[in-house]
Design a protein around this motif. Structure first.
Motif, PDB file in Angstrom:
ATOM      1  N   LEU A  10     -18.348  84.882 -26.341  1.00  0.00           N
ATOM      2  CA  LEU A  10     -17.161  84.841 -25.479  1.00  0.00           C
ATOM      3  C   LEU A  10     -16.503  83.475 -25.599  1.00  0.00           C
ATOM      4  CD1 LEU A  10     -18.682  86.415 -22.241  1.00  0.00           C
ATOM      5  CD2 LEU A  10     -17.041  87.518 -23.762  1.00  0.00           C
ATOM      6  N   VAL A  11     -15.192  83.480 -25.784  1.00  0.00           N
ATOM      7  CA  VAL A  11     -14.427  82.240 -25.780  1.00  0.00           C
ATOM      8  C   VAL A  11     -13.236  82.430 -24.845  1.00  0.00           C
ATOM      9  CG1 VAL A  11     -12.943  80.714 -27.133  1.00  0.00           C
ATOM     10  CG2 VAL A  11     -15.113  81.514 -28.100  1.00  0.00           C
ATOM     11  N   THR A  12     -13.086  81.502 -23.932  1.00  0.00           N
ATOM     12  CA  THR A  12     -11.946  81.530 -23.020  1.00  0.00           C
ATOM     13  C   THR A  12     -11.134  80.270 -23.227  1.00  0.00           C
ATOM     14  OG1 THR A  12     -13.206  82.788 -21.389  1.00  0.00           O
ATOM     15  CG2 THR A  12     -11.205  81.691 -20.626  1.00  0.00           C
ATOM     16  N   VAL A  13      -9.829  80.435 -23.366  1.00  0.00           N
ATOM     17  CA  VAL A  13      -8.943  79.295 -23.610  1.00  0.00           C
ATOM     18  C   VAL A  13      -7.668  79.489 -22.788  1.00  0.00           C
ATOM     19  CG1 VAL A  13      -7.828  80.368 -25.600  1.00  0.00           C
ATOM     20  CG2 VAL A  13      -7.911  77.884 -25.431  1.00  0.00           C
ATOM     21  N   SER A  86      -5.586  87.690 -26.941  1.00  0.00           N
ATOM     22  CA  SER A  86      -6.826  88.172 -26.327  1.00  0.00           C
ATOM     23  C   SER A  86      -7.287  89.437 -27.034  1.00  0.00           C
ATOM     24  CB  SER A  86      -6.605  88.462 -24.846  1.00  0.00           C
ATOM     25  OG  SER A  86      -6.319  87.284 -24.131  1.00  0.00           O
ATOM     26  N   ALA A  87      -8.478  89.377 -27.597  1.00  0.00           N
ATOM     27  CA  ALA A  87      -8.992  90.489 -28.408  1.00  0.00           C
ATOM     28  C   ALA A  87     -10.414  90.157 -28.848  1.00  0.00           C
ATOM     29  CB  ALA A  87      -8.112  90.707 -29.643  1.00  0.00           C
ATOM     30  N   GLY A 107     -19.218  89.443 -33.556  1.00  0.00           N
ATOM     31  CA  GLY A 107     -17.937  89.453 -32.862  1.00  0.00           C
ATOM     32  C   GLY A 107     -17.822  88.378 -31.795  1.00  0.00           C
ATOM     33  N   THR A 108     -16.594  87.909 -31.592  1.00  0.00           N
ATOM     34  CA  THR A 108     -16.279  86.943 -30.532  1.00  0.00           C
ATOM     35  C   THR A 108     -15.136  87.499 -29.703  1.00  0.00           C
ATOM     36  OG1 THR A 108     -16.951  85.029 -31.852  1.00  0.00           O
ATOM     37  CG2 THR A 108     -15.467  84.623 -29.990  1.00  0.00           C
ATOM     38  N   GLN A 109     -15.377  87.636 -28.414  1.00  0.00           N
ATOM     39  CA  GLN A 109     -14.335  88.111 -27.506  1.00  0.00           C
ATOM     40  C   GLN A 109     -13.526  86.908 -27.056  1.00  0.00           C
ATOM     41  OE1 GLN A 109     -13.617  91.430 -26.405  1.00  0.00           O
ATOM     42  NE2 GLN A 109     -11.775  90.351 -25.710  1.00  0.00           N
TER      43      GLN A 109
END
Lengths: 114, 113
Positions: A10-13, A86-87, A107-109
């Motif tokens: 998971l990556v949030t930016v 976002s994907a 995979g990276t969300q």
């Protein structure tokens, strides 16, 4: 065996900030092709970038990636993330073994916040 | 219009029932694939088909079989479905070659109760 590693699940930016999704690989084959696939919510995966040339930057839709065989990496980057980015992102490679099989990372969300 | 189609899009079956997932493509691609997608596991290759009646196992073929009698059509069969086969199944196709882009279908969400 041959494998692709995406270290972040998971990556949030924040919107407008840069984003980098990591991808490294292990293979004993010499000739390889690399892909980044993107999968939007409830859609099919589709190719975002592809490359087989060492140290050459490949760009598409504001994203870029450079294959570095010396470090076994093909990281995906964007200078300014958008909400629409976002994907789920998959790094994948194919080998010269002739099987035409894509080896996917897990995979990276990516979530881009306003 | 180049595309990969999958039928059905959603399917609910009971454990022990047989399941047939259909895939079609209109690009005359030689190679076709079946994947399943599970959270945290990514896309796992079940079977690959290099052409009509030329199929090979992927990474997780157990519990599945395939059929390809026409180049444009590739079926995935689950004989006696199990609850752990609940997943989203994607079909893909490509020209042969290791730089060939795979085109994915919209997926089938299968639930086995």
């Amino acid at each position: 065996g041959d494998s692709v590693t995406q270290t972040e699940g998971l990556v949030t930016v924040t919107e407008g900030l840069p984003v980098k999704l990591n991808c490294t690989y292990q293979t004993t084959y010499l000739t390889i092709a690399f892909f980044w696939y993107v999968q939007y919510l409830n859609e099919a995966p589709q190719v975002l970038l592809k490359s087989s040339t060492d140290n050459k930057r490949t760009e598409h839709q504001g994203f870029h990636a450079t294959l570095h065989k010396s470090s076994s990496s093909f990281h995906l980057q964007k200078s300014s993330a958008q909400l629409s980015d976002s994907a789920l992102y998959y790094c994948a490679l194919t080998l010269s073994s002739g099987s035409w099989q894509l080896i996917f990372g897990s995979g990276t969300q990516l979530t881009v916040m306003p | 219009d180049m595309k990969v189609t999958q039928m059905p899009r959603y399917l609910i079956k009971r454990m022990g029932e047989n399941v047939l997932l259909e895939c079609g493509q209109d690009m005359s691609h030689e190679t076709m694939y079946w994947y399943r997608q599970d959270p945290g596991l990514g896309l796992q290759l079940i079977y690959i088909s290099y052409d009509v009646d030329s199929n090979s196992e992927g990474d997780i073929p157990k519990g599945y079989r395939v059929s390809r009698k026409k180049r444009e059509h590739f079926s995935l069969i689950l004989d006696s479905a199990k609850t752990n086969q609940t997943s989203v199944y994607f079909c893909a196709s490509s020209y042969w070659g290791n730089y060939a882009e795979q085109f994915f279908g919209p997926g089938t969400r299968l639930t086995v109760l």
